[in-house]
Design a protein around this motif. Structure first.
Motif, PDB file in Angstrom:
ATOM      1  N   VAL A   1       0.834  -1.204   0.000  1.00 25.07           N
ATOM      2  CA  VAL A   1       0.000   0.000   0.000  1.00 25.07           C
ATOM      3  C   VAL A   1       0.869   1.255   0.000  1.00 25.07           C
ATOM      4  CG1 VAL A   1      -1.658   1.327   1.361  1.00 25.07           C
ATOM      5  CG2 VAL A   1      -1.958  -1.146   1.071  1.00 25.07           C
ATOM      6  N   ASP A   2       1.931   1.250   0.797  1.00 23.96           N
ATOM      7  CA  ASP A   2       2.799   2.428   0.896  1.00 23.96           C
ATOM      8  C   ASP A   2       3.473   2.759  -0.435  1.00 23.96           C
ATOM      9  OD1 ASP A   2       2.167   2.748   3.540  1.00 23.96           O
ATOM     10  OD2 ASP A   2       3.961   1.728   4.298  1.00 23.96           O
ATOM     11  N   LEU A   3       3.802   1.730  -1.205  1.00 26.08           N
ATOM     12  CA  LEU A   3       4.539   1.940  -2.445  1.00 26.08           C
ATOM     13  C   LEU A   3       3.641   2.177  -3.648  1.00 26.08           C
ATOM     14  CD1 LEU A   3       7.363  -0.727  -1.985  1.00 26.08           C
ATOM     15  CD2 LEU A   3       7.652   1.752  -2.076  1.00 26.08           C
ATOM     16  N   ALA A   4       2.337   1.992  -3.490  1.00 28.90           N
ATOM     17  CA  ALA A   4       1.419   2.206  -4.613  1.00 28.90           C
ATOM     18  C   ALA A   4       1.419   3.684  -5.006  1.00 28.90           C
ATOM     19  CB  ALA A   4       0.009   1.754  -4.240  1.00 28.90           C
ATOM     20  N   PRO A   5       1.768   4.025  -6.257  1.00 26.19           N
ATOM     21  CA  PRO A   5       1.792   5.441  -6.658  1.00 26.19           C
ATOM     22  C   PRO A   5       0.375   5.993  -6.748  1.00 26.19           C
ATOM     23  CG  PRO A   5       2.145   4.016  -8.559  1.00 26.19           C
ATOM     24  CD  PRO A   5       2.108   3.111  -7.360  1.00 26.19           C
ATOM     25  N   ARG A   6       0.205   7.238  -6.327  1.00 22.23           N
ATOM     26  CA  ARG A   6      -1.133   7.832  -6.356  1.00 22.23           C
ATOM     27  C   ARG A   6      -1.008   9.349  -6.295  1.00 22.23           C
ATOM     28  NH1 ARG A   6      -0.151   6.061  -1.185  1.00 22.23           N
ATOM     29  NH2 ARG A   6      -0.550   7.539   0.506  1.00 22.23           N
ATOM     30  N   PRO A   7      -2.015  10.068  -6.751  1.00 24.57           N
ATOM     31  CA  PRO A   7      -2.019  11.528  -6.579  1.00 24.57           C
ATOM     32  C   PRO A   7      -2.011  11.880  -5.093  1.00 24.57           C
ATOM     33  CG  PRO A   7      -3.692  10.821  -8.155  1.00 24.57           C
ATOM     34  CD  PRO A   7      -3.181   9.583  -7.502  1.00 24.57           C
ATOM     35  N   GLU A   8      -1.432  13.034  -4.751  1.00 22.63           N
ATOM     36  CA  GLU A   8      -1.318  13.430  -3.347  1.00 22.63           C
ATOM     37  C   GLU A   8      -2.674  13.536  -2.664  1.00 22.63           C
ATOM     38  OE1 GLU A   8       0.933  16.969  -2.926  1.00 22.63           O
ATOM     39  OE2 GLU A   8       2.778  16.132  -3.777  1.00 22.63           O
TER      40      GLU A   8
ATOM     41  N   SER B   1      -5.638   4.643  -8.109  1.00 21.05           N
ATOM     42  CA  SER B   1      -4.481   3.756  -8.026  1.00 21.05           C
ATOM     43  C   SER B   1      -4.943   2.398  -7.519  1.00 21.05           C
ATOM     44  CB  SER B   1      -3.432   4.339  -7.077  1.00 21.05           C
ATOM     45  OG  SER B   1      -2.333   3.465  -6.924  1.00 21.05           O
ATOM     46  N   LEU B   2      -4.133   1.369  -7.763  1.00 19.47           N
ATOM     47  CA  LEU B   2      -4.444   0.017  -7.297  1.00 19.47           C
ATOM     48  C   LEU B   2      -3.272  -0.550  -6.504  1.00 19.47           C
ATOM     49  CD1 LEU B   2      -6.062  -1.793 -10.377  1.00 19.47           C
ATOM     50  CD2 LEU B   2      -7.219  -0.779  -8.417  1.00 19.47           C
ATOM     51  N   ALA B   3      -3.597  -1.370  -5.518  1.00 20.34           N
ATOM     52  CA  ALA B   3      -2.613  -2.195  -4.810  1.00 20.34           C
ATOM     53  C   ALA B   3      -3.143  -3.614  -4.862  1.00 20.34           C
ATOM     54  CB  ALA B   3      -2.448  -1.727  -3.365  1.00 20.34           C
ATOM     55  N   VAL B   4      -2.426  -4.524  -5.536  1.00 21.85           N
ATOM     56  CA  VAL B   4      -2.942  -5.870  -5.792  1.00 21.85           C
ATOM     57  C   VAL B   4      -2.008  -6.903  -5.167  1.00 21.85           C
ATOM     58  CG1 VAL B   4      -3.834  -7.446  -7.540  1.00 21.85           C
ATOM     59  CG2 VAL B   4      -3.816  -4.981  -7.985  1.00 21.85           C
ATOM     60  N   ASP B   5      -2.574  -7.777  -4.369  1.00 15.17           N
ATOM     61  CA  ASP B   5      -1.813  -8.845  -3.728  1.00 15.17           C
ATOM     62  C   ASP B   5      -1.689 -10.022  -4.691  1.00 15.17           C
ATOM     63  OD1 ASP B   5      -0.686 -10.795  -2.157  1.00 15.17           O
ATOM     64  OD2 ASP B   5      -2.484 -11.128  -0.928  1.00 15.17           O
TER      65      ASP B   5
ATOM     66  N   PRO C   1      -4.657   3.104  -1.567  1.00 17.06           N
ATOM     67  CA  PRO C   1      -5.579   2.056  -2.032  1.00 17.06           C
ATOM     68  C   PRO C   1      -5.573   0.860  -1.094  1.00 17.06           C
ATOM     69  CG  PRO C   1      -3.553   1.983  -3.300  1.00 17.06           C
ATOM     70  CD  PRO C   1      -3.447   3.182  -2.402  1.00 17.06           C
ATOM     71  N   LYS C   2      -6.698   0.183  -0.984  1.00 14.87           N
ATOM     72  CA  LYS C   2      -6.765  -1.038  -0.184  1.00 14.87           C
ATOM     73  C   LYS C   2      -6.279  -2.226  -1.024  1.00 14.87           C
ATOM     74  CE  LYS C   2     -10.680   0.481   2.653  1.00 14.87           C
ATOM     75  NZ  LYS C   2     -12.078   0.175   3.074  1.00 14.87           N
ATOM     76  N   PRO C   3      -5.569  -3.162  -0.402  1.00 12.96           N
ATOM     77  CA  PRO C   3      -5.082  -4.325  -1.167  1.00 12.96           C
ATOM     78  C   PRO C   3      -6.237  -5.103  -1.782  1.00 12.96           C
ATOM     79  CG  PRO C   3      -3.983  -4.189   0.961  1.00 12.96           C
ATOM     80  CD  PRO C   3      -5.106  -3.192   0.999  1.00 12.96           C
ATOM     81  N   ARG C   4      -6.067  -5.475  -3.042  1.00 11.86           N
ATOM     82  CA  ARG C   4      -7.063  -6.258  -3.774  1.00 11.86           C
ATOM     83  C   ARG C   4      -6.562  -7.684  -3.977  1.00 11.86           C
ATOM     84  NH1 ARG C   4     -10.807  -3.652  -7.414  1.00 11.86           N
ATOM     85  NH2 ARG C   4     -10.908  -1.409  -7.037  1.00 11.86           N
ATOM     86  N   ALA C   5      -7.509  -8.585  -4.094  1.00  9.67           N
ATOM     87  CA  ALA C   5      -7.196  -9.967  -4.436  1.00  9.67           C
ATOM     88  C   ALA C   5      -6.967 -10.070  -5.942  1.00  9.67           C
ATOM     89  CB  ALA C   5      -8.337 -10.886  -4.007  1.00  9.67           C
ATOM     90  N   PRO C   6      -6.289 -11.125  -6.417  1.00 10.23           N
ATOM     91  CA  PRO C   6      -6.056 -11.275  -7.851  1.00 10.23           C
ATOM     92  C   PRO C   6      -7.348 -11.570  -8.606  1.00 10.23           C
ATOM     93  CG  PRO C   6      -5.317 -13.225  -6.670  1.00 10.23           C
ATOM     94  CD  PRO C   6      -5.670 -12.204  -5.631  1.00 10.23           C
ATOM     95  N   GLY C   7      -7.313 -11.348  -9.905  1.00  9.09           N
ATOM     96  CA  GLY C   7      -8.458 -11.628 -10.778  1.00  9.09           C
ATOM     97  C   GLY C   7      -8.551 -10.599 -11.875  1.00  9.09           C
ATOM     98  N   TRP C   8      -8.921 -11.050 -13.074  1.00  9.71           N
ATOM     99  CA  TRP C   8      -8.995 -10.133 -14.220  1.00  9.71           C
ATOM    100  C   TRP C   8     -10.149 -10.501 -15.152  1.00  9.71           C
ATOM    101  CZ3 TRP C   8      -4.845 -13.360 -13.173  1.00  9.71           C
ATOM    102  CH2 TRP C   8      -4.726 -14.510 -13.956  1.00  9.71           C
TER     103      TRP C   8
ATOM    104  N   MET D   1      -0.433   1.584 -10.396  1.00  6.08           N
ATOM    105  CA  MET D   1      -0.711   0.421  -9.552  1.00  6.08           C
ATOM    106  C   MET D   1       0.594  -0.113  -8.966  1.00  6.08           C
ATOM    107  SD  MET D   1      -1.285  -2.960 -11.911  1.00  6.08           S
ATOM    108  CE  MET D   1      -0.668  -4.006 -10.588  1.00  6.08           C
ATOM    109  N   ALA D   2       0.435  -0.928  -7.927  1.00  7.72           N
ATOM    110  CA  ALA D   2       1.554  -1.671  -7.354  1.00  7.72           C
ATOM    111  C   ALA D   2       1.078  -3.097  -7.113  1.00  7.72           C
ATOM    112  CB  ALA D   2       2.028  -1.036  -6.041  1.00  7.72           C
ATOM    113  N   ALA D   3       1.986  -4.038  -7.284  1.00  6.43           N
ATOM    114  CA  ALA D   3       1.640  -5.448  -7.108  1.00  6.43           C
ATOM    115  C   ALA D   3       2.672  -6.119  -6.222  1.00  6.43           C
ATOM    116  CB  ALA D   3       1.558  -6.152  -8.457  1.00  6.43           C
ATOM    117  N   LEU D   4       2.204  -6.907  -5.278  1.00  6.11           N
ATOM    118  CA  LEU D   4       3.075  -7.702  -4.419  1.00  6.11           C
ATOM    119  C   LEU D   4       3.213  -9.078  -5.049  1.00  6.11           C
ATOM    120  CD1 LEU D   4       4.537  -7.814  -1.590  1.00  6.11           C
ATOM    121  CD2 LEU D   4       2.438  -8.915  -0.755  1.00  6.11           C
ATOM    122  N   VAL D   5       4.440  -9.465  -5.416  1.00  8.54           N
ATOM    123  CA  VAL D   5       4.684 -10.745  -6.079  1.00  8.54           C
ATOM    124  C   VAL D   5       5.796 -11.491  -5.351  1.00  8.54           C
ATOM    125  CG1 VAL D   5       3.960  -9.824  -8.323  1.00  8.54           C
ATOM    126  CG2 VAL D   5       6.388  -9.792  -7.692  1.00  8.54           C
ATOM    127  N   PRO D   6       5.947 -12.787  -5.602  1.00  8.81           N
ATOM    128  CA  PRO D   6       7.076 -13.507  -5.010  1.00  8.81           C
ATOM    129  C   PRO D   6       8.407 -12.946  -5.509  1.00  8.81           C
ATOM    130  CG  PRO D   6       5.421 -15.036  -5.867  1.00  8.81           C
ATOM    131  CD  PRO D   6       5.046 -13.678  -6.360  1.00  8.81           C
TER     132      PRO D   6
END
Length: 517
Positions: free
Chosen positions: A335-342, A364-368, A347-354, A389-394
């Motif tokens: 969440v901290d690293l997700a880029p967004r306007p000031e 902005s998006l934050a996706v786990d 953004p709240k973390p989202r689950a995967p899916g498209w 957006m920012a994504a947390l990946v292995p």
């Protein structure tokens, strides 16, 4: 004496001792590894180990191979299993030597199995056996067979037996889809490959499209239920369609088999036949390196919604049924690293899916994506509606772990996003990938066309490409001219987000070139 221990073990098994006798027959005739003693008679590894323990000092070992000491073998003659019934399909396999060589060559070059996806390679003989059984059971010429997952290359085996079958392969592993597509193209076989993670839905192009669906799902109740449900969604005609499933469980855990069968029956599937130990594997020793063939007839169409589908369906890795997911520290870093306007809140973390474009209206998006087996990151970038957006990946993700992998991902989305890879953040297990928007004013006309296609990845490619050319040229190109510029392509009726990765990589330069003339 060892023979007394063996006799007691056989007596304990009662009428089910015959497979144990086959293990003893193998030991009496030649050297065998434990894997062979498991696979050939389809006996769980634990049971084989009990037999070896009972034989005890009468056993000889050479490296990882075992046999009965020749001087002791005569004492075990009373335990012989006798002749086995000959499986007519196995007999047929032995006559198709050219096709078997073809399957062996295909399997030799198949991408390495992914343990996180429960990949266990079926033997080449099993792939060919499936093809021969399908071809001798059903009238396949001109019909559509859909393989829901196909690491065993059943699709190529079917075409080797009957090249008049229309085969569609849907899989989450882009590497596998490329392997199948290239092998089929070399031989002129009618195989179409489409990407999907069944937990998040199916491409519209494959819904209600197939006459038969074959699948070898993860052997958990959750995995079997999900794949079987998706298989029913793919059938064009419920009255004539059939779902063919591989599934195996150890005779030591019948309760697990019951749970899976109940899950299948909950979907309204009738078992027309269950052919025991039909499939053999190089692995899966806990279930005897074997699985049954379930021939299922649907009685109703019960769709699996993305909201209801569970993501934890596997037996290993971050998407196993026991997995706990990332900790709060990792999600906080995301969440901290997700880029967004000031002016925008984090953004709240989202689950995967498209299944649909994600984050419409968000800044902005934050996706786990911490459970990403490889393909989720690209699909999430394609599905992202916001420009950030920012994504947390292995941390060992294939598009993160090397400079080449990072560049490969950048090359696919560089007209839409500028990517930064925060390796080992916030710990050694994770990486945060930060995607910030690329301004349209920095792109040439070809780049603008590619950008437009990427931004509408859920639209039918033919329509999206045409409109992208018109937009990129600011209306200088008419619809007719755009259609002529595009020409004929196999993928125009599909969505970009459903294409295998290698076809996306092949298409983007063509889109750029079509706008630049």
């Amino acid at each position: 004496m060892a023979t007394e221990l063996v006799r007691a073990l056989l007596a304990e098994r009662g009428p089910h001792a015959r497979k144990l006798r086959r293990v003893l027959d193998l030991l009496a005739t030649d050297w065998h590894t434990v894997a062979e003693l498991v696979r050939l008679p389809a006996v769980p590894r634990r049971t084989v180990q009990e037999v070896l323990t009972a034989v005890g000092d009468d056993l000889e070992a050479k490296g990882d191979r075992f046999r009965l000491a020749p001087a002791k073998a005569a004492g075990y003659a009373e335990f012989r299993a006798g002749d086995d019934l000959v499986d007519p399909v196995d007999a047929l396999v032995s006559r198709y030597t050219a096709q078997l060589r073809s399957v062996l060559a295909d399997i030799a070059d198949v991408p390495a199995p992914l343990a996180a996806l429960d990949h266990v390679q079926a033997t080449a003989e099993t792939a060919l056996k499936r093809a021969l059984w399908l071809d001798t059971t059903y009238d396949l010429a001109g019909r559509t067979l859909l393989c829901l997952g196909d690491h065993d290359l059943t699709s190529l085996a079917v075409c080797a037996v009957n090249p008049e079958v229309e085969v569609v392969v849907v899989d989450v592993d882009d590497r596998l889809l490329e392997h199948i597509a290239r092998r089929a193209a070399e031989r002129g076989w009618p195989v179409r490959t489409v990407h999907a993670d069944f937990r998040f839905g199916l491409p519209p192009a494959v819904l209600e499209s197939a006459d038969l669906v074959f699948s070898d799902p993860p052997y958990t109740p959750e995995g079997m239920g999900l794949f079987a449900g998706r298989a029913v969604e793919c059938l064009a005609d419920l009255g004539r369609g059939r779902v063919l499933l591989a599934y195996g469980f150890s005779d030591r855990t019948p309760a697990l088999g019951l749970k899976v069968q109940q899950e299948l029956q909950r979907l309204g599937l009738v078992f027309e036949a269950i052919l025991p130990a039909f499939h053999r594997f190089d692995g899966a020793q806990a279930i005897g390196s074997a699985a049954d063939l379930y021939v299922c007839r649907p009685t109703s169409r019960r769709s699996v919604s993305p909201a209801a589908a569970k993501t934890a369906i596997y037996t290993h890795g971050p998407q196993s049924v026991e997995a706990t997911g990332p900790g709060s520290t990792a999600l906080a870093a995301l969440v901290d690293l997700a880029p967004r306007p000031e002016s925008s809140p984090p953004p709240k973390p989202r689950a995967p899916g498209w299944a649909e474009p994600i984050g419409k209206g968000a800044a902005s998006l934050a996706v786990d994506l911490s459970g990403d087996p490889g393909p989720w990151l690209l699909r999430t970038l394609l599905a992202c509606s916001p420009g950030r957006m920012a994504a947390l990946v292995p941390n060992n993700h294939p598009n993160v772990a090397s400079a080449a992998g990072q560049q490969e991902l950048r090359s696919l989305v560089d007209t839409r996003f500028a990517l930064r890879f925060q390796r080992s953040t916030p710990d050694g297990k994770h990486c945060v990938v930060v995607a910030d928007q690329v301004l349209a004013g920095t792109l040439d006309v070809g780049g603008l066309a590619v950008r437009e296609v990427l931004m509408r990845a859920h639209g039918k490619l033919g329509n999206v490409w045409r409109e992208a050319l018109i937009t990129a040229t600011r209306g200088a190109m008419t619809k007719r001219e755009a259609r002529e510029r595009i020409g004929e392509h196999d993928d125009l009726e599909l969505r970009l987000i459903d294409l295998p990765r290698h076809r996306i990589a092949e298409l983007l330069p063509l889109i750029r070139e079509s706008a630049s003339h």
